[in-house]
Motif scaffolding. Structure first.
Motif, mmCIF file in Angstrom:
data_model
loop_
_atom_site.group_PDB
_atom_site.id
_atom_site.type_symbol
_atom_site.label_atom_id
_atom_site.label_comp_id
_atom_site.label_asym_id
_atom_site.label_seq_id
_atom_site.Cartn_x
_atom_site.Cartn_y
_atom_site.Cartn_z
ATOM 1 N N VAL A 50 6.718 18.095 -10.165
ATOM 2 C CA VAL A 50 5.189 17.895 -10.614
ATOM 3 C C VAL A 50 4.862 18.160 -12.149
ATOM 4 C CG1 VAL A 50 2.601 19.056 -10.463
ATOM 5 C CG2 VAL A 50 4.001 18.785 -8.397
ATOM 6 N N LEU A 51 5.518 19.099 -12.557
ATOM 7 C CA LEU A 51 5.504 19.171 -13.843
ATOM 8 C C LEU A 51 6.257 18.392 -14.647
ATOM 9 C CD1 LEU A 51 4.269 21.252 -16.211
ATOM 10 C CD2 LEU A 51 6.373 22.482 -16.053
ATOM 11 N N ARG A 52 7.277 17.952 -14.302
ATOM 12 C CA ARG A 52 7.897 16.715 -15.064
ATOM 13 C C ARG A 52 6.992 15.376 -14.935
ATOM 14 N NH1 ARG A 52 13.472 16.378 -15.574
ATOM 15 N NH2 ARG A 52 13.257 14.079 -15.553
ATOM 16 N N ASP A 53 6.476 15.191 -13.861
ATOM 17 C CA ASP A 53 5.437 14.252 -13.978
ATOM 18 C C ASP A 53 4.531 14.472 -14.923
ATOM 19 O OD1 ASP A 53 4.733 12.349 -10.792
ATOM 20 O OD2 ASP A 53 5.948 11.889 -12.440
ATOM 21 N N GLN A 54 3.714 15.493 -15.019
ATOM 22 C CA GLN A 54 2.738 15.794 -15.900
ATOM 23 C C GLN A 54 3.241 15.621 -17.380
ATOM 24 O OE1 GLN A 54 1.070 19.827 -15.730
ATOM 25 N NE2 GLN A 54 0.079 19.388 -13.604
ATOM 26 N N MET A 55 4.452 15.928 -17.824
ATOM 27 C CA MET A 55 5.115 15.694 -19.006
ATOM 28 C C MET A 55 5.773 14.544 -19.322
ATOM 29 S SD MET A 55 7.020 19.707 -18.840
ATOM 30 C CE MET A 55 8.089 19.575 -20.342
ATOM 31 N N GLY A 56 5.563 13.827 -18.340
ATOM 32 C CA GLY A 56 6.124 12.389 -18.721
ATOM 33 C C GLY A 56 7.584 11.970 -18.861
ATOM 34 N N LEU A 57 8.178 13.275 -18.106
ATOM 35 C CA LEU A 57 9.530 13.146 -18.259
ATOM 36 C C LEU A 57 10.353 11.981 -17.125
ATOM 37 C CD1 LEU A 57 10.347 17.003 -18.433
ATOM 38 C CD2 LEU A 57 10.506 15.384 -20.075
ATOM 39 N N ASN A 58 9.625 11.585 -16.594
ATOM 40 C CA ASN A 58 10.367 10.610 -15.495
ATOM 41 C C ASN A 58 10.259 9.263 -15.921
ATOM 42 O OD1 ASN A 58 11.063 12.608 -13.560
ATOM 43 N ND2 ASN A 58 9.123 12.571 -12.398
ATOM 44 N N ASP A 59 9.561 9.149 -17.164
ATOM 45 C CA ASP A 59 9.493 7.739 -17.651
ATOM 46 C C ASP A 59 10.885 7.422 -18.280
ATOM 47 O OD1 ASP A 59 6.291 8.388 -19.332
ATOM 48 O OD2 ASP A 59 6.816 7.435 -17.112
ATOM 49 N N PRO A 60 11.200 5.987 -18.290
ATOM 50 C CA PRO A 60 12.461 5.444 -18.764
ATOM 51 C C PRO A 60 12.514 5.949 -20.246
ATOM 52 C CG PRO A 60 11.153 3.586 -18.353
ATOM 53 C CD PRO A 60 10.451 4.821 -17.934
ATOM 54 N N PHE A 61 13.895 5.961 -20.717
ATOM 55 C CA PHE A 61 14.066 6.465 -22.062
ATOM 56 C C PHE A 61 13.377 5.661 -23.178
ATOM 57 C CE2 PHE A 61 16.773 8.041 -25.213
ATOM 58 C CZ PHE A 61 17.000 7.114 -26.189
ATOM 59 N N VAL A 62 13.487 4.266 -22.804
ATOM 60 C CA VAL A 62 12.894 3.568 -23.909
ATOM 61 C C VAL A 62 11.437 3.793 -24.352
ATOM 62 C CG1 VAL A 62 12.471 1.118 -24.842
ATOM 63 C CG2 VAL A 62 14.509 1.868 -23.548
ATOM 64 N N VAL A 63 10.904 3.935 -23.044
ATOM 65 C CA VAL A 63 9.433 4.308 -23.034
ATOM 66 C C VAL A 63 9.113 5.833 -23.827
ATOM 67 C CG1 VAL A 63 7.331 5.067 -21.568
ATOM 68 C CG2 VAL A 63 8.759 3.105 -20.890
ATOM 69 N N GLN A 64 9.828 6.685 -23.177
ATOM 70 C CA GLN A 64 9.763 7.933 -23.873
ATOM 71 C C GLN A 64 9.983 7.885 -25.427
ATOM 72 O OE1 GLN A 64 11.199 11.668 -22.207
ATOM 73 N NE2 GLN A 64 11.796 10.392 -20.133
ATOM 74 N N PHE A 65 10.943 7.196 -25.852
ATOM 75 C CA PHE A 65 11.305 7.051 -27.321
ATOM 76 C C PHE A 65 10.176 6.383 -27.982
ATOM 77 C CE2 PHE A 65 13.971 7.579 -30.806
ATOM 78 C CZ PHE A 65 13.749 6.216 -31.213
ATOM 79 N N ALA A 66 9.814 5.346 -27.631
ATOM 80 C CA ALA A 66 8.805 4.508 -28.271
ATOM 81 C C ALA A 66 7.556 5.411 -28.312
ATOM 82 C CB ALA A 66 8.396 3.452 -27.405
ATOM 83 N N ARG A 67 7.134 6.144 -27.289
ATOM 84 C CA ARG A 67 6.011 6.902 -27.357
ATOM 85 C C ARG A 67 6.091 8.133 -28.535
ATOM 86 N NH1 ARG A 67 4.948 8.605 -21.704
ATOM 87 N NH2 ARG A 67 6.695 10.102 -21.946
ATOM 88 N N TYR A 68 7.284 8.541 -28.572
ATOM 89 C CA TYR A 68 7.593 9.876 -29.507
ATOM 90 C C TYR A 68 7.753 9.095 -30.775
ATOM 91 C CZ TYR A 68 9.167 13.275 -32.310
ATOM 92 O OH TYR A 68 9.519 14.501 -33.134
ATOM 93 N N VAL A 69 8.204 8.093 -31.211
ATOM 94 C CA VAL A 69 8.127 7.424 -32.515
ATOM 95 C C VAL A 69 6.766 6.886 -33.017
ATOM 96 C CG1 VAL A 69 8.964 5.580 -33.945
ATOM 97 C CG2 VAL A 69 10.580 6.718 -32.529
ATOM 98 N N GLY A 70 6.199 6.476 -31.834
ATOM 99 C CA GLY A 70 4.806 5.946 -32.373
ATOM 100 C C GLY A 70 3.736 7.009 -32.720
#
Lengths: 305, 517
Positions: A50-70
């Motif tokens: 549940v926490l992983r979902d909340q933290m967005g950790l299950n999203d694919p790598f590119v999505v997470q990276f783009a989110r961070y850089v953005g």
């Protein structure tokens, strides 16, 4: 000169992006689940998911990276996974102690290191030279935590001259600064000595002797100026890395600096804090290197192009 | 000339290092922290060491031990149970309570006139908010598994309805995770609530300097007895040796969870007191019961008889604690020091079992463990002992994150583990239930045990419950799916003029019960 500085500052941008990509990838690929590490060993796996979902950790790598850089480009370095405090705030809060420790340590090591290095070079093979070489060897070999603990036991516990931890009052600063300065002083001594030795054998120095110039003027005026560039390089690099936080010294003396914050963040896989700290250190290090280059140019007219 | 000048500078600097910048000697009043709290030595303040920086003070979100240590002083719970460790339930924010005949409905009558640190009055709505919040937050949801719903029919009554009877319900309510929060404060602070905690406890939050210290001050509107100590400062000292020196120097007053290895030093110091209590953290050896050769019960039993627990205990723990014949310690239901045998070490029997199982020539395997909890030493002693029956074990020390990942998918053969629970239900469920969180990779499943666990959880008669737990212990001793080793002691070191200290759990230290002599 100005163009040079501006160019170097602009170069920071691709450097930072490159570093972020590398660190992000490493954090993503290394084993360890931030959600699990936050909730601890005892949490049932469903809650971790549940926490992983909340933290967005299950999203694919590119999505997470783009989110961070953005977010980063907008100045938002996110909130720490562990404490939920904005990363920028934590870094701002922890950095001053690290900066103070780094400055104090660097200052002391230069203050001790350079004069001894110069004297060693000038009086090669004398007793002073031998002693300082032995000291340099010991200081490089002795681990910082051992030195720190020994200083605490001797000067804090037994003699009661200094407090054992913290970094607010002057007396608290003494032992950690000495611990940190020891290793750096050793490096500076050796660097100064070897650089000076090379210079002192040059023809123009011989000419100055021959012309009857006073020794102090030869040594400090001519020899030192010409031999100082490698020493400044070493000081610059050490200072840059110290600004990243001397983790061992910080831990032994209980100093709330950036080094311990970063190491804890890495252990907890607290990605936002790790990335924020890394970006921050990259910027600081690049600026220190820039400062060193500018100093080169100031000292050595040949480099002023 | 220049050289003389620089020499003079060096001398001056060195001299200035030794002159007092304030005149206090490190023995009586050192430190002089920038923190606003009063320095050590004043009779209404106390400085306590923490071994890590807490991650926040939101009781339904933060479960790390240092944060909980602080939170027990900021928040109250509906009932007091020594931090969910004692079945002696005392009133907290609830003055009294009624339990329905079927043990499913609890009606709490709440104390009136209680105020939160922000001045807001405490009502049943806040209690309802707290429990409902605990039911959804990932960190605490598993503690609320038996709760069906919560109602607040009026400002001073709270009704909790369970899905099934749960014998430990009241005890759990005393845990930090049910610390009562103020609905208004939580909603207003949002994501920043962790740094701005608001409770009803004897101490209110003053400041948190990241990595440095946490300061609490006495809550003048506290609804209970006024504590003797008015100011509490928690200092972060990650290195245990430095913390010990700080205690010996008088820079701090109390050192919770001091290292066992420092026990002799502390006891020898005339100014310090060492408090100890048997801990509730079981150190044990676990097996992957679905992977050969440990899927064979005889092999596991062979290991059981090959391990000399005394040796492991002395080697890894210096004999500091008690041996364990089951994961139950002396305060838990079902504890029986005589059955099973405490140290069944029998090398001949172990070898015979290996031959019976078809492994007379032994085999090799790996022992996994997570770094940083003293488990390496356990593994080393066990490795040597297994060699005697022909098992060549290699030790794999893994970083915590890696360890969890591998354990979760059942990628292990043998491992050294530890688990901390103050009560039998949680301890045995975690270790032996088919869906138990410490049944890593879901390798073990025994329906009899599952049934017994559920029955015991709902059984109010302590004697009957103990019987059921003893049955479970017998079964697991037989099939040897986990081998319990020992319970390490817990320590607390403090200046000997600090009174009222009790060691119960590794984070339950209510400062309100302390005082200076």
């Amino acid at each position: 000169m100005l163009k040079f500085v501006l160019k170097r500052i602009l170069m920071l941008i691709p450097v930072i992006l490159g570093i972020v990509l590398i660190v992000f990838t490493i954090m993503y690929l290394t084993p360890g689940d931030p959600a699990r590490l936050i909730l601890g060993e005892k949490a049932p796996q469903e809650q971790v998911d549940v926490l992983r979902d909340q933290m967005g950790l299950n999203d694919p790598f590119v999505v997470q990276f783009a989110r961070y850089v953005g977010n980063m480009l907008r100045g938002d370095f996110g909130r720490s996974y562990a404490t939920n405090i904005p990363v920028a705030e934590t870094i701002a809060e922890r950095f001053p102690k690290t900066a103070e420790l780094a400055l104090a340590g660097m200052f002391l090591s230069v203050l001790i290191g350079m004069p001894i290095g110069i004297l060693s070079a000038v009086k090669r093979y004398s007793i002073l030279d031998n002693i300082s070489m032995i000291f340099a060897m010991l200081a490089t070999a002795i681990p910082a935590f051992w030195l720190g603990m020994m200083l605490i036991i001797a000067f804090s516990l037994n003699l009661k001259w200094f407090p054992s931890s913290g970094f607010d009052t002057f007396r608290q600063m003494v032992l950690p600064t000495i611990t940190l300065a020891a290793v750096n002083a050793a490096v500076i001594i050796r660097m100064t000595r070897s650089s000076m030795l090379e210079v002192v054998r040059q023809d123009y120095i011989r000419t100055a002797w021959a012309k009857g110039a006073d020794q102090k003027r030869v040594v400090l005026g001519h020899a030192l100026k010409n031999s100082i560039i490698p020493v400044i390089t070493v000081i610059g690099i050490n200072f840059g890395s110290l600004l990243g936080g001397a983790v061992v010294t910080e831990t032994v003396f209980g100093i709330p600096g950036l080094g311990t914050a970063m190491v804890n963040a890495i252990r907890m896989k607290d990605n936002p804090l790790v990335l924020g700290s890394v970006v921050y250190i990259a910027i600081v290090f690049s600026l220190v290197n820039l400062a060193v280059d500018i100093i080169y140019a100031l000292i050595d007219p040949r480099l002023r192009e | 000339m220049k050289r003389l000048l620089s020499l003079a500078l060096v001398v001056m600097l060195v001299l200035s290092l030794f002159t007092a910048c304030g005149g206090d000697s490190a023995g009586t009043n050192p430190g002089g922290e920038a923190a606003p709290a009063a320095p050590s030595g004043e009779k209404d303040s106390v400085i306590v060491a923490m071994n890590a920086d807490p991650t926040g003070f939101d009781p339904q979100v933060t479960l790390d031990a240092t944060a909980m240590m602080v939170m027990y002083n900021i928040y109250d719970t509906l009932v007091e149970s020594d931090g969910a460790c004692s079945s002696d339930i005392r009133p907290g924010l609830a003055e009294s309570w009624d339990i329905s005949d079927d043990n499913m409905v609890y009606t709490f009558h709440l104390k009136s006139g209680v105020k939160f640190h922000n001045g807001e009055p405490f009502t049943a709505a806040d209690a309802k908010f707290t429990i409902e919040r605990a039911m959804v937050e990932p960190a605490t949801a598993s503690y609320c598994a038996s709760i069906d719903k919560v109602d607040a029919p009026d400002d001073s009554t709270l009704v909790v309805t369970l899905k099934v009877p749960f014998a430990n319900f009241l005890m759990n309510l005393g845990g930090s995770f049910f610390g009562v929060v103020n609905e208004k404060a939580v909603t207003e602070s949002g994501e920043d609530y962790g740094r701005n905690p608001v409770g009803t406890g004897p101490y209110k939050f003053v400041s948190w300097s990241s990595g440095d210290n946490v300061v609490l001050a006495y809550n003048e509107d506290y609804h209970g007895e006024a504590p003797a100590i008015k100011n509490v400062t928690y200092r972060v000292l990650p290195d245990t040796s430095t913390a010990l020196v700080a205690l010996q120097n008088g820079e701090i007053d109390a050192l919770p969870n001091s290292a066992p290895i420092d026990a002799p030093t502390i006891e020898a110091d005339p100014n310090l007191n060492l408090y100890s209590a048997p801990g509730a953290t079981i150190a044990y050896i676990g097996f992957n019961t679905q992977a050969a050769p440990f899927d064979n019960e005889k092999v596991r039993q062979a290991v059981k008889y090959a391990i000399n627990k005394e040796e492991v205990f002395m080697g890894a723990q210096d004999g500091d604690g008690v041996l364990a014949n089951s994961p139950l310690n002396e305060v838990m239901d079902g504890y029986n020091p005589d059955d099973p045998v405490m140290n069944p070490y029998d090398l001949e029997k172990a070898k015979a079992l290996m031959t019976e199982a078809g492994y007379a020539d032994g085999f090799s395997c790996s022992i996994k463990l997570a770094a940083g909890q003293n488990r390496e030493k356990v593994a080393q002693v066990v490795q040597a002992q297994l060699k005697e029956i022909g098992i060549t074990a290699s030790i794999e020390t893994l970083e915590k994150g890696t360890y969890f990942e591998q354990m979760a998918v059942g990628n292990y053969e043998v491992y050294v583990g530890g688990l901390n629970w103050p009560d039998a239900d949680d301890m045995l469920t975690y270790l032996f239930a088919s869906d138990g969180p410490f049944n890593w990779g879901s390798v073990y499943s025994n329906p009899t045990i599952d049934e017994l666990l559920v029955k015991a959880r709902q059984e109010n008669d302590a004697a009957k419950r103990s019987e059921m737990y003893q049955q479970i212990v017998k079964i697991t001793d037989e099939d040897a799916n986990k081998i319990p080793l020992y319970f390490p002691n817990q320590y607390f070191a403090a200046k000997n003029s600090l009174k009222g200290v009790r060691v119960i759990d590794n984070c339950y230290y209510p400062v309100a019960s302390w005082s200076w002599e």
